[in-house]
Design an enzyme around this catalytic site. Structure first.
Site, PDB file in Angstrom:
ATOM      1  N   GLY A 105       0.860  -1.193   0.000  1.00 58.36           N
ATOM      2  CA  GLY A 105       0.000   0.000   0.000  1.00 58.36           C
ATOM      3  C   GLY A 105       0.889   1.233   0.000  1.00 58.36           C
ATOM      4  NE  ARG A 106      -1.983   5.879   2.216  1.00 59.88           N
ATOM      5  CZ  ARG A 106      -3.200   5.438   2.466  1.00 59.88           C
ATOM      6  NH1 ARG A 106      -4.128   5.493   1.564  1.00 59.88           N
ATOM      7  NH2 ARG A 106      -3.509   4.960   3.656  1.00 59.88           N
ATOM      8  CB  ILE A 107       3.353   2.498   4.695  1.00 59.17           C
ATOM      9  CG1 ILE A 107       2.412   3.544   5.316  1.00 59.17           C
ATOM     10  CG2 ILE A 107       4.656   2.412   5.505  1.00 59.17           C
ATOM     11  CD1 ILE A 107       1.916   3.221   6.717  1.00 59.17           C
ATOM     12  NE  ARG A 118      -6.558  -8.875  -0.730  1.00 60.04           N
ATOM     13  CZ  ARG A 118      -7.554  -8.528   0.053  1.00 60.04           C
ATOM     14  NH1 ARG A 118      -8.282  -9.453   0.620  1.00 60.04           N
ATOM     15  NH2 ARG A 118      -7.840  -7.270   0.280  1.00 60.04           N
ATOM     16  CB  THR A 119      -4.467  -5.639  -5.708  1.00 54.32           C
ATOM     17  OG1 THR A 119      -5.416  -5.900  -4.694  1.00 54.32           O
ATOM     18  CG2 THR A 119      -5.131  -5.311  -7.015  1.00 54.32           C
ATOM     19  CB  THR A 155       6.687  -0.345  10.976  1.00 55.31           C
ATOM     20  OG1 THR A 155       6.546  -0.545   9.571  1.00 55.31           O
ATOM     21  CG2 THR A 155       8.151  -0.218  11.333  1.00 55.31           C
ATOM     22  NE  ARG A 177      -2.651  -1.523  14.220  1.00 55.49           N
ATOM     23  CZ  ARG A 177      -2.192  -0.293  14.005  1.00 55.49           C
ATOM     24  NH1 ARG A 177      -0.890  -0.066  13.871  1.00 55.49           N
ATOM     25  NH2 ARG A 177      -3.031   0.729  13.938  1.00 55.49           N
ATOM     26  CD  GLU A 210       1.655  -2.523  19.998  1.00 58.45           C
ATOM     27  OE1 GLU A 210       1.053  -1.444  20.171  1.00 58.45           O
ATOM     28  OE2 GLU A 210       2.127  -2.882  18.910  1.00 58.45           O
ATOM     29  CG  HIS A 237       2.399   1.177  18.068  1.00 57.09           C
ATOM     30  ND1 HIS A 237       1.334   0.305  18.103  1.00 57.09           N
ATOM     31  CD2 HIS A 237       2.189   1.948  16.957  1.00 57.09           C
ATOM     32  CE1 HIS A 237       0.526   0.552  17.080  1.00 57.09           C
ATOM     33  NE2 HIS A 237       1.026   1.542  16.367  1.00 57.09           N
ATOM     34  N   GLY A 246       5.981   4.311  15.065  1.00 53.21           N
ATOM     35  CA  GLY A 246       6.193   4.451  13.617  1.00 53.21           C
ATOM     36  C   GLY A 246       5.888   5.841  13.078  1.00 53.21           C
TER      37      GLY A 246
END
Ligand code: DGY
Length: 335
Positions: A156-158, A178-179, A237, A239, A268, A286, A288
């Site tokens: 994705g974006r990250i 997946r895509t 980074t 989950r 956490e 946590h 990030g």
């Protein structure tokens, strides 16, 4: 006319609170522990919106009791702490804060890669412990990052932002998603789509950028870790529960892999004690997206979503648009 009421569940920055107060009567819980689910339901009564953070648990049972609430404006891009289908069923809009944290989170993923590969935290501790007596040929000897292969799970974006950084280090980039990305994007990022298995077998660094859901939970476990190279590093980074932590501790202790850089954990803030026994695991709490600029942008974006909704506009980052459609088309008398 009295201002609509908005609940903020835990400590927030003062500037966005001040902005929110121009539009709403703010019920602000200023503590870092925030509210229990019971207290949240109680305090949310009569409110138009609630501003939440990653530690607020909004499962089906809580959301059913929040029926009548207009909006949950969540600070964070991940929203696995909110049962989105249940929010939709109960007519509650949900927003998050995508985009503004991509660079900052990708920076931390890269920092964890470098820290684990170059043993930065071990070296730091070595000096602090007064152990540095002389220069030797293989003192804190590590592994290169440049010119090696980075495997990105979740593009994705990250993930894409991380791929761009890898280019600067002359890395080969593999990804699994997946895509598949459009060819043009793959070309720009110099990233090659491969199967998950091939990514695990060929990468020197595997960085996880998957959302947490039923499909991804536990998707990096013993089988996957055993596929990785013995000199590979795993970075997470995204989950914690995407990785099976007990398997990861074994992988680090028994040297199935060389190291890990972890910003997120299964339970956490509790840590698997085994992780603390692994000098080859670099651990951060946590953080990030935790930079001054980015966290402020996230907080402002959260408030912007609330203000939009209070002024009868579509919240810009709505995750369940059908709820907005129902709201927008309801008769004015339903206000
Ligand atoms: C995010 O944006 O999802 C971060 O993990 C903070 O919640």
């Amino acid at each position: 006319m009295p201002k609509p009421k908005v609940l903020v569940t835990k400590r927030f920055f003062s500037e966005p609170i001040a902005e929110l107060a121009k539009h709403a009567e703010v019920d602000y819980e200023p503590t870092d522990d925030g509210l229990t689910s019971v207290a949240l339901v109680e305090r949310a009564r009569g409110k138009r919106a609630v501003i939440t953070q990653v530690t607020d648990q909004l499962g089906r049972e809580v959301l059913t009791q929040l029926k009548g609430l207009g909006l949950i404006a969540h600070l964070g891009v991940g929203y696995d702490n909110i049962d989105l289908p249940a929010a939709t069923e109960n007519g509650i809009m949900v927003t998050n804060t995508p985009g503004v944290l991509d660079d900052t989170t990708a920076d931390l993923a890269f920092a964890l890669m470098l820290a684990a590969a170059r043993r930065i935290t071990e070296a730091h501790q070595f000096i602090h412990d007064g152990n540095w007596k002389r220069w030797t040929l293989d003192l804190m000897i590590g592994r290169d990052v440049h010119h090696r292969t980075l495997g990105i799970l979740g593009m994705g974006r990250i993930g894409q932002t991380l791929a761009r950084r890898a280019g600067g280090f002359s890395m080969r980039v593999l990804y699994h998603n997946r895509t598949r990305l459009p060819e043009q994007t793959e070309r720009v990022l110099a990233a090659e789509w491969v199967s998950k298995e091939r990514l695990l077998r060929e990468s020197d660094f595997v960085s996880i950028h998957l959302p947490l859901n039923a499909e991804t939970r536990g998707s990096v476990g013993e089988t996957e870790l055993r596929m990785m190279k013995p000199d590979a590093v795993l970075v997470n980074t995204a989950r914690g529960p995407v990785v099976v932590e007990t398997a990861l501790v074994r992988a680090l202790k028994e040297k199935w892999i060389a190291g890990a850089g972890l910003d997120v954990f299964e339970r956490e803030p509790q840590l698997n004690p085994g992780l603390l026994e692994c000098p080859n695991a670099v651990l951060t709490p946590h953080v990030g997206s935790s930079t001054v600029d980015t966290r402020m942008k996230m907080a402002m974006m959260t408030v912007d979503n609330v203000v939009a909704m209070l002024s009868g506009q579509r919240p810009p980052n709505i995750l369940n648009p059908p709820v907005w459609d129902r709201w927008a088309s309801r008769p004015a008398s339903a206000e």
